[in-house]
Scaffold this motif. Structure first.
Motif, PDB file in Angstrom:
ATOM      1  N   PHE A  68      20.558  60.150  62.497  1.00 48.28           N
ATOM      2  CA  PHE A  68      19.882  60.148  61.201  1.00 48.28           C
ATOM      3  C   PHE A  68      20.569  59.191  60.229  1.00 48.28           C
ATOM      4  CE2 PHE A  68      19.220  61.832  56.963  1.00 48.28           C
ATOM      5  CZ  PHE A  68      17.848  61.918  56.933  1.00 48.28           C
ATOM      6  N   ILE A  72      19.149  55.850  58.341  1.00 46.24           N
ATOM      7  CA  ILE A  72      19.094  55.770  56.879  1.00 46.24           C
ATOM      8  C   ILE A  72      19.810  54.516  56.388  1.00 46.24           C
ATOM      9  CG2 ILE A  72      19.876  56.855  54.746  1.00 46.24           C
ATOM     10  CD1 ILE A  72      17.569  58.255  55.941  1.00 46.24           C
ATOM     11  N   LEU A  76      14.485  52.642  57.288  1.00 43.34           N
ATOM     12  CA  LEU A  76      13.514  53.144  58.258  1.00 43.34           C
ATOM     13  C   LEU A  76      12.681  51.998  58.804  1.00 43.34           C
ATOM     14  CD1 LEU A  76      12.352  56.236  56.227  1.00 43.34           C
ATOM     15  CD2 LEU A  76      13.699  56.284  58.308  1.00 43.34           C
ATOM     16  N   LEU A 117      23.950  59.173  51.726  1.00 43.88           N
ATOM     17  CA  LEU A 117      22.757  59.672  51.032  1.00 43.88           C
ATOM     18  C   LEU A 117      22.929  59.592  49.515  1.00 43.88           C
ATOM     19  CD1 LEU A 117      21.713  62.646  53.273  1.00 43.88           C
ATOM     20  CD2 LEU A 117      20.384  60.632  52.770  1.00 43.88           C
ATOM     21  N   ARG A 120      22.636  55.980  48.499  1.00 46.68           N
ATOM     22  CA  ARG A 120      21.243  55.537  48.539  1.00 46.68           C
ATOM     23  C   ARG A 120      20.485  56.070  47.319  1.00 46.68           C
ATOM     24  NH1 ARG A 120      17.072  58.319  49.642  1.00 46.68           N
ATOM     25  NH2 ARG A 120      15.141  57.363  50.349  1.00 46.68           N
ATOM     26  N   ASN A 121      20.789  57.357  46.980  1.00 46.35           N
ATOM     27  CA  ASN A 121      20.121  57.986  45.853  1.00 46.35           C
ATOM     28  C   ASN A 121      20.513  57.310  44.542  1.00 46.35           C
ATOM     29  OD1 ASN A 121      18.426  60.086  44.964  1.00 46.35           O
ATOM     30  ND2 ASN A 121      20.224  61.048  44.082  1.00 46.35           N
TER      31      ASN A 121
ATOM     32  N   MET B 127      25.117  64.949  42.140  1.00 46.71           N
ATOM     33  CA  MET B 127      24.875  63.871  43.096  1.00 46.71           C
ATOM     34  C   MET B 127      23.710  64.185  44.020  1.00 46.71           C
ATOM     35  SD  MET B 127      28.545  62.655  44.302  1.00 46.71           S
ATOM     36  CE  MET B 127      29.693  63.970  44.266  1.00 46.71           C
ATOM     37  N   MET B 131      18.043  64.035  45.020  1.00 49.56           N
ATOM     38  CA  MET B 131      17.274  63.706  46.228  1.00 49.56           C
ATOM     39  C   MET B 131      16.091  64.645  46.363  1.00 49.56           C
ATOM     40  SD  MET B 131      20.354  63.279  48.820  1.00 49.56           S
ATOM     41  CE  MET B 131      21.855  62.566  48.216  1.00 49.56           C
ATOM     42  N   TYR B 135      15.585  64.400  52.581  1.00 53.20           N
ATOM     43  CA  TYR B 135      16.900  63.835  52.287  1.00 53.20           C
ATOM     44  C   TYR B 135      17.817  64.910  51.711  1.00 53.20           C
ATOM     45  CZ  TYR B 135      14.942  59.275  53.152  1.00 53.20           C
ATOM     46  OH  TYR B 135      14.351  58.205  53.752  1.00 53.20           O
ATOM     47  N   ILE B 138      18.808  67.362  54.595  1.00 52.75           N
ATOM     48  CA  ILE B 138      19.808  66.816  55.517  1.00 52.75           C
ATOM     49  C   ILE B 138      21.149  66.682  54.813  1.00 52.75           C
ATOM     50  CG2 ILE B 138      20.438  64.767  56.820  1.00 52.75           C
ATOM     51  CD1 ILE B 138      18.301  66.034  58.252  1.00 52.75           C
ATOM     52  N   CYS B 139      21.115  66.274  53.544  1.00 54.66           N
ATOM     53  CA  CYS B 139      22.371  66.070  52.822  1.00 54.66           C
ATOM     54  C   CYS B 139      23.111  67.390  52.646  1.00 54.66           C
ATOM     55  CB  CYS B 139      22.092  65.423  51.469  1.00 54.66           C
ATOM     56  SG  CYS B 139      23.577  64.883  50.664  1.00 54.66           S
TER      57      CYS B 139
END
Lengths: 132, 358
Positions: A68, A72, A76, A117, A120-121, B127, B131, B135, B138-139
Motif C-alpha cells: 500500500f 501511495i 496510483l 500519509l 501526502r495530506n 495530522m 485525511m 487513507y 490505513i493510516c
C-alpha cells in the motif's frame, strides 16, 4: 515478470472499457480478471518469500502495508514509479534495520506509512490553501 | 427537563443490575470487568467511527498508551522502572508493593493513563484527521501497529518480554471485584459523557461531518478541530480503560494485550457495528452480546474459537452491516423519534430510514 503482467491489462483491455462506463457485467468481469491477476502474481511472490524467510500465519500484514505504501508514494496507476518506490523502500528498510536494530525494522516500516500519509495530506492541504 | 418515570426506572434498574452482577455470577468477575471495558471500547469507537463517520482502526493505540502509562506510573512511584523490567539487569529482586503504594499508584496511574492517551490523540489528531476515507483507515491501522512494534522494541518498558502489572499486596485479598467496579464506573462515565456530548451542538456537528463534510465546512464548522476534540475525548476514556485492562490482565504483552490490533482493535469496531453504528445504545448492546458469544466460543469451541469468531465477523459485516439497533430503527422508526406521515408517504410500509439507505 510481474512488471509486464501489470502493464498488460492497461494495454490489453480496450480503451473504451476503461474510460467509458461499460455494461455492468463487463465491468464486473474486468474487476474479477484484474483481481485474479493480482492474486496470481502475489501467490508467486509468496512462494519466493517462503524460500527466503520462515513463514507464519501472520506474515501477510507487513507485506500488505508495504504494498500500500509503495503505491501511495508512487502515485496510483504509475507503474514505473512503483518499481522505483519498491526498490527505495527495500533499501530504506534494511538500512533502518541496520541502524536502529532489527527489532525496530517493522516499527520503521509502519511509522514510515504514517509519515508518508501525513506528508501526502500536508501536500494536499498546501495545494488547497494555494487555491484559496 | 421532563424525563418519563419509566426511563428513570429503567436506568436505575440497569445500574442496580451492574452493581449486583458480581454477586449473581461470582465466578465471572474478570469476564464481567472485561465486558464493561468492551462497552467503553465500543462507545468511544462509535463516537468517531459511527457519529463522525471516520472508520478508525487504530483506536487500540490509545488503549496501549494508557496500559503502559498506568503501569509505568504505578511502578515508577516506588521503584526504578528500568530495574523492574530488567533493562539494567537485577532480575533476582522481588518487587513488592504495600497497600498505600498499590492503591495510590492505581489512583494516580489511571488519570495519568487518560492524560497520556489524550495528549497522543491531540498530537496525531491534527495530522491524521485531515485525511478521508481509506487513507484515514490505513493510516490509523499503521499507527496502531507501529506503536505496538515500538513498544515491543523498547527495552525500558520491557520490550518483547512484556511488563507485569504490580502485584497487589496480599493483605488486600482478591481485587477482581475492585477492578469490576472501576470498569463499571468507567463505563457509566463514558456512557453519560457521550450521551451528553451527542445532545449538544457538538454532537450535531459530528453528525454533519458524517453526512457531508464539505458542506459542513462550507457552513463554517471548524471540522478538523471538531474531529480532533472527539478523538481526544475518546482517547482519554480509552486510555483509562487501557490502564484498567493492564491491571485486569496482570501482564502487559506489547502486541497481545496493549496494542492488540488483531483482537481489541478489530473487536471494538465489530461490537459497534453489531449493535448499530451511530446509536448510543447500539455499542453497549453489541459489546454485551459480543462478550457473551466470545466467552461461549472460548468454552465450547476451544481450539477453533478464533475461527468461529472470524466467521461471525464476516457474517455480521457482510449480511448485517446496519446492526441490531439499525435494524430496529428501520422496523420501528416511531420508537426512535422519527415521525412518519404515512398518509402522505402513500405506502404504509415505506420508512424514511430505509429510503435514505437505498
Amino acid at each position: 515478470l510481474s512488471w509486464p503482467a501489470a502493464w498488460w491489462p492497461s494495454c490489453a483491455i480496450p480503451g473504451w472499457a476503461r474510460r467509458s462506463a461499460p455494461p455492468r457485467r463487463t465491468r464486473a468481469r474486468l474487476y474479477a480478471f484484474t483481481f485474479g491477476l493480482n492474486a496470481a502474481i502475489c501467490g508467486a511472490a509468496g512462494a519466493l518469500v517462503a524460500m527466503a524467510y520462515t513463514i507464519h500465519p501472520y506474515i501477510g500484514l507487513p507485506y500488505t502495508i508495504r504494498a500500500f505504501m509503495i503505491v501511495i508514494v508512487a502515485g496510483l496507476g504509475n507503474i514505473f514509479g512503483v518499481v522505483i518506490a519498491a526498490l527505495g523502500l527495500g533499501a530504506a528498510e534494511n538500512l533502518a534495520g541496520f541502524i536502529l536494530g532489527s527489532e525496530f525494522q517493522l516499527a520503521f516500516t509502519f511509522s514510515l506509512l504514517v509519515v508518508v500519509l501525513v506528508w501526502r495530506n500536508a501536500r494536499l492541504g498546501a495545494k488547497r490553501q494555494y487555491l484559496k | 427537563m421532563n424525563v418519563p418515570i419509566q426511563k428513570i426506572a429503567g436506568y436505575a434498574a440497569l445500574v442496580l443490575l451492574g452493581i449486583a452482577l458480581p454477586y449473581l455470577l461470582p465466578a465471572y468477575h474478570s469476564q464481567l470487568a472485561e465486558l464493561w471495558l468492551f462497552v467503553v471500547f465500543a462507545l468511544t469507537w462509535d463516537l468517531i467511527g459511527g457519529q463522525a463517520g471516520y472508520n478508525s482502526f487504530g483506536n487500540v493505540l490509545f488503549v496501549g498508551v494508557g496500559t503502559y502509562a498506568c503501569a509505568v506510573t504505578q511502578i515508577g512511584l516506588v521503584y526504578n522502572v528500568a530495574k523492574y523490567t530488567g533493562a539494567e539487569g537485577g532480575h533476582a529482586t522481588i518487587f513488592t508493593f504495600d497497600v498505600p503504594q498499590y492503591l495510590g499508584g492505581l489512583a494516580l496511574g489511571l488519570p495519568v493513563a487518560g492524560l497520556a492517551a489524550g495528549l497522543v490523540a491531540l498530537f496525531f489528531g491534527r495530522m491524521v484527521l485531515g485525511m478521508r476515507g481509506h487513507y484515514f483507515a490505513i493510516c490509523t491501522l499503521g499507527l496502531g501497529v507501529a506503536a505496538g512494534q515500538i513498544a515491543a522494541g523498547w527495552q525500558w518498558i520491557g520490550a518483547g518480554d512484556g511488563l507485569s502489572s504490580p502485584n497487589a499486596p496480599v493483605k488486600l485479598g482478591d481485587l477482581s471485584e475492585l477492578m469490576y467496579y472501576l470498569a463499571f464506573i468507567l463505563a457509566i462515565i463514558t456512557f453519560v459523557t457521550i450521551r451528553w456530548l451527542l445532545s449538544t451542538r457538538f454532537g450535531l456537528a459530528l453528525n454533519a461531518i458524517r453526512d457531508d463534510e464539505d458542506k459542513a465546512e462550507a457552513m463554517g464548522l471548524p471540522t478538523t478541530w471538531i474531529k480532533v476534540t472527539a478523538w481526544c475525548i475518546a482517547a482519554v476514556l480509552l486510555g483509562i480503560s487501557g490502564g484498567l485492562l493492564g491491571n485486569l490482565k496482570r501482564f502487559i504483552d506489547p502486541i497481545d494485550v496493549a496494542f492488540a490490533g488483531e483482537t481489541y482493535g478489530v473487536w471494538m469496531v465489530l461490537m459497534a457495528i453489531l449493535g448499530g453504528k451511530g446509536t448510543i445504545w447500539g455499542p453497549v448492546i453489541g459489546a454485551a452480546i459480543f462478550q457473551i458469544l466470545k466467552e461461549v466460543f472460548w468454552i465450547y469451541l476451544f481450539g477453533w474459537q478464533r475461527v468461529a469468531l472470524g466467521l461471525m465477523i464476516v457474517v455480521i459485516v457482510v449480511f448485517f452491516p446496519q446492526g441490531i439497533l439499525g435494524w430496529m430503527r428501520e422496523k420501528f422508526p416511531e420508537r426512535f423519534g422519527h415521525r412518519i406521515d404515512r398518509a402522505r408517504a402513500g405506502e404504509p410500509d415505506a420508512a424514511p430510514a430505509r429510503g435514505a439507505a437505498e
